[in-house]
Design an enzyme around this catalytic site. Structure first.
Site, PDB file in Angstrom:
ATOM      1  N   HIS A   1     -18.811  -1.046  16.325  1.00  0.00           N
ATOM      2  CA  HIS A   1     -18.167  -1.451  17.565  1.00  0.00           C
ATOM      3  C   HIS A   1     -16.883  -2.227  17.256  1.00  0.00           C
ATOM      4  O   HIS A   1     -15.890  -2.120  17.971  1.00  0.00           O
ATOM      5  CB  HIS A   1     -19.150  -2.300  18.389  1.00  0.00           C
ATOM      6  CG  HIS A   1     -18.633  -2.696  19.738  1.00  0.00           C
ATOM      7  ND1 HIS A   1     -18.113  -1.784  20.642  1.00  0.00           N
ATOM      8  CD2 HIS A   1     -18.549  -3.909  20.347  1.00  0.00           C
ATOM      9  CE1 HIS A   1     -17.731  -2.436  21.734  1.00  0.00           C
ATOM     10  NE2 HIS A   1     -17.988  -3.712  21.583  1.00  0.00           N
TER      11      HIS A   1
ATOM     12  N   ASN B   1     -11.754   6.187  16.862  1.00  0.00           N
ATOM     13  CA  ASN B   1     -12.399   6.519  15.574  1.00  0.00           C
ATOM     14  C   ASN B   1     -12.692   8.013  15.597  1.00  0.00           C
ATOM     15  O   ASN B   1     -12.718   8.621  16.659  1.00  0.00           O
ATOM     16  CB  ASN B   1     -13.718   5.745  15.446  1.00  0.00           C
ATOM     17  CG  ASN B   1     -14.668   6.059  16.596  1.00  0.00           C
ATOM     18  OD1 ASN B   1     -14.505   5.522  17.705  1.00  0.00           O
ATOM     19  ND2 ASN B   1     -15.640   6.923  16.368  1.00  0.00           N
TER      20      ASN B   1
ATOM     21  N   ALA C   1     -12.222   4.336  25.548  1.00  0.00           N
ATOM     22  CA  ALA C   1     -12.181   4.482  24.102  1.00  0.00           C
ATOM     23  C   ALA C   1     -13.142   5.623  23.782  1.00  0.00           C
ATOM     24  O   ALA C   1     -14.203   5.720  24.401  1.00  0.00           O
ATOM     25  CB  ALA C   1     -12.654   3.205  23.435  1.00  0.00           C
TER      26      ALA C   1
ATOM     27  N   SER D   1     -12.186  -0.089  26.851  1.00  0.00           N
ATOM     28  CA  SER D   1     -12.063  -1.123  25.820  1.00  0.00           C
ATOM     29  C   SER D   1     -10.679  -1.025  25.185  1.00  0.00           C
ATOM     30  O   SER D   1     -10.158   0.063  24.971  1.00  0.00           O
ATOM     31  CB  SER D   1     -13.123  -0.976  24.720  1.00  0.00           C
ATOM     32  OG  SER D   1     -14.095  -0.055  25.048  1.00  0.00           O
TER      33      SER D   1
ATOM     34  N   HIS E   1     -21.817   0.204  32.065  1.00  0.00           N
ATOM     35  CA  HIS E   1     -22.211   1.447  31.412  1.00  0.00           C
ATOM     36  C   HIS E   1     -23.677   1.730  31.694  1.00  0.00           C
ATOM     37  O   HIS E   1     -24.473   0.799  31.879  1.00  0.00           O
ATOM     38  CB  HIS E   1     -21.988   1.345  29.906  1.00  0.00           C
ATOM     39  CG  HIS E   1     -20.554   1.122  29.523  1.00  0.00           C
ATOM     40  ND1 HIS E   1     -19.978  -0.130  29.536  1.00  0.00           N
ATOM     41  CD2 HIS E   1     -19.592   1.984  29.141  1.00  0.00           C
ATOM     42  CE1 HIS E   1     -18.706  -0.025  29.171  1.00  0.00           C
ATOM     43  NE2 HIS E   1     -18.445   1.249  28.929  1.00  0.00           N
TER      44      HIS E   1
ATOM     45  N   MET F   1     -18.992   6.983  26.228  1.00  0.00           N
ATOM     46  CA  MET F   1     -20.161   6.543  26.998  1.00  0.00           C
ATOM     47  C   MET F   1     -19.790   6.139  28.418  1.00  0.00           C
ATOM     48  O   MET F   1     -20.463   5.307  29.037  1.00  0.00           O
ATOM     49  CB  MET F   1     -20.839   5.370  26.273  1.00  0.00           C
ATOM     50  CG  MET F   1     -21.196   5.688  24.818  1.00  0.00           C
ATOM     51  SD  MET F   1     -21.894   4.264  23.965  1.00  0.00           S
ATOM     52  CE  MET F   1     -21.818   4.821  22.250  1.00  0.00           C
ATOM     53  N   SER F   2     -18.720   6.713  28.929  1.00  0.00           N
ATOM     54  CA  SER F   2     -18.297   6.358  30.297  1.00  0.00           C
ATOM     55  C   SER F   2     -17.565   7.546  30.910  1.00  0.00           C
ATOM     56  O   SER F   2     -17.644   8.668  30.411  1.00  0.00           O
ATOM     57  CB  SER F   2     -17.358   5.147  30.251  1.00  0.00           C
ATOM     58  OG  SER F   2     -16.157   5.484  29.593  1.00  0.00           O
TER      59      SER F   2
ATOM     60  N   TYR G   1     -25.883   2.645  29.630  1.00  0.00           N
ATOM     61  CA  TYR G   1     -26.766   2.130  28.575  1.00  0.00           C
ATOM     62  C   TYR G   1     -27.134   0.670  28.791  1.00  0.00           C
ATOM     63  O   TYR G   1     -28.038   0.146  28.142  1.00  0.00           O
ATOM     64  CB  TYR G   1     -26.150   2.321  27.178  1.00  0.00           C
ATOM     65  CG  TYR G   1     -24.826   1.643  26.945  1.00  0.00           C
ATOM     66  CD1 TYR G   1     -24.731   0.255  26.795  1.00  0.00           C
ATOM     67  CD2 TYR G   1     -23.650   2.375  26.867  1.00  0.00           C
ATOM     68  CE1 TYR G   1     -23.522  -0.369  26.592  1.00  0.00           C
ATOM     69  CE2 TYR G   1     -22.421   1.763  26.667  1.00  0.00           C
ATOM     70  CZ  TYR G   1     -22.372   0.393  26.537  1.00  0.00           C
ATOM     71  OH  TYR G   1     -21.164  -0.230  26.345  1.00  0.00           O
ATOM     72  N   GLU G   2     -26.425  -0.003  29.704  1.00  0.00           N
ATOM     73  CA  GLU G   2     -26.772  -1.397  29.983  1.00  0.00           C
ATOM     74  C   GLU G   2     -28.046  -1.497  30.816  1.00  0.00           C
ATOM     75  O   GLU G   2     -28.590  -2.586  30.983  1.00  0.00           O
ATOM     76  CB  GLU G   2     -25.613  -2.090  30.695  1.00  0.00           C
ATOM     77  CG  GLU G   2     -24.400  -2.253  29.793  1.00  0.00           C
ATOM     78  CD  GLU G   2     -23.204  -2.838  30.504  1.00  0.00           C
ATOM     79  OE1 GLU G   2     -23.253  -4.007  30.877  1.00  0.00           O
ATOM     80  OE2 GLU G   2     -22.210  -2.112  30.696  1.00  0.00           O
TER      81      GLU G   2
ATOM     82  N   HIS H   1     -16.173  -7.479  27.591  1.00  0.00           N
ATOM     83  CA  HIS H   1     -15.831  -6.753  28.815  1.00  0.00           C
ATOM     84  C   HIS H   1     -15.732  -7.747  29.960  1.00  0.00           C
ATOM     85  O   HIS H   1     -16.729  -8.349  30.352  1.00  0.00           O
ATOM     86  CB  HIS H   1     -16.910  -5.711  29.165  1.00  0.00           C
ATOM     87  CG  HIS H   1     -16.866  -4.493  28.295  1.00  0.00           C
ATOM     88  ND1 HIS H   1     -16.894  -3.212  28.785  1.00  0.00           N
ATOM     89  CD2 HIS H   1     -16.788  -4.361  26.954  1.00  0.00           C
ATOM     90  CE1 HIS H   1     -16.840  -2.345  27.778  1.00  0.00           C
ATOM     91  NE2 HIS H   1     -16.786  -3.024  26.658  1.00  0.00           N
TER      92      HIS H   1
END
Ligand code: HPA
Length: 275
Positions: free
Chosen positions: A247, A235, A113, A30, A83, A211-212, A85-86, A61
């Site tokens: 997000h 962050n 990110a 991202s 990802h 997360m990747s 989580y998708e 995305h």
């Protein structure tokens, strides 16, 4: 469909559209999404146009491969990744990575990110990935081994090539871009961590969480690719800044850091190809 058959089908589908052979495969995190818009593209292929290919559901995305040249180096760029989580099976999450390996890429350049856990870090920092922790994430290699791709028990020593890390560090130095170095930890998401989890992961040795990436690195190493990666610390981890995470904040920080990030990625790709 069997995992390897699906991969072969995707490969055939891409090869019907382009015979481009990349040297470096770049996955955009991202914030870096529009990097591919600025390169000399030879071909682009929408993920939708590849039969059986997993397509991202996250807003913002994009989903396509861009084939072209960065400083004369033939690259394939993944503009948008899927990802775990998708809801895709992990084998689908890393299918694009494997596909880029089968297209000929010898080096995988990962970007993402991430939330900073190391208290010395600040939002906006770049972190060269020195190593990773994926113990809280399913292995992408679970299931029958695909011998055509690699061995059952691949070694994970020097996963993020020390040689490539040296090259990137020296690029950052010559561009005067401060570069941290640390351990990336992949979690499933999609919820951000709790402050207690953040403290736990920090104690376990993670400098950044996301997360990747880690599963892609494992899949690429299985195939024998050289790997490097840079995280954009968008962050600080939950509970570290006193503010809740969003997000939007992550996206904004990624966008802000993008111009420098792009410079570093471009210089690094050129230097990697020369090294
Ligand atoms: N946690 C997990 N993933 C992330 C974060 C975070 O704080 N920031 C960006 N991706």
């Amino acid at each position: 469909m069997q995992i390897y058959e699906k991969l072969e089908k995707c490969l055939k589908s891409v090869r019907e559209k382009t015979d481009f052979v990349p040297k470096v495969a770049l996955i955009l995190g991202s914030g870096l999404g529009d990097y591919a818009d600025g390169i000399e593209a030879v071909a682009t292929i929408d993920y939708h146009d590849i039969e059986g290919f997993p397509v991202s559901t996250v807003a913002g995305h994009k989903g396509r491969f861009v084939f072209g040249h960065v400083e004369g180096v033939p690259v394939v760029i993944m503009q948008g990744r899927v990802h775990y989580y998708e809801g895709y099976p992990i084998s689908d999450v890393i299918l694009p990575t494997r596909l880029m390996g089968l297209l000929g890429a010898k080096t995988l350049f990962l970007t993402n990110a991430a939330g900073g856990l190391n208290p010395m870090f600040n939002a906006g920092d770049f972190m060269l990935i020195a190593d990773q922790i994926s113990s809280f994430f399913p292995s992408p290699l679970i299931g029958e081994n695909i011998d055509e791709l690699g061995p059952r028990f691949p070694d994970m020593t020097d996963l993020y090539s020390a040689r490539l890390r040296d090259v990137i560090k020296s690029c950052a130095r010559s561009l005067d871009i401060p570069l941290r170095e640390g351990v990336y930890m992949q979690l499933t998401g999609p919820a951000y961590e709790t402050p207690t989890e953040v403290r736990m992961y920090r104690q376990l040795g993670a400098d950044a969480v996301g997360m990747s990436t880690a599963c892609e690195a494992i899949a690429a190493r299985h195939m024998g690719l050289s790997i490097c990666g840079i995280s954009c610390i968008t962050n600080m981890g939950a509970g570290m800044s006193g503010r809740p995470l969003s997000h939007e904040e992550v996206k904004e920080a990624g966008d802000k850091a993008a111009p420098l990030f792009k410079k570093l990625v471009t210089a690094s790709i050129a230097a990697i190809a020369r090294a």
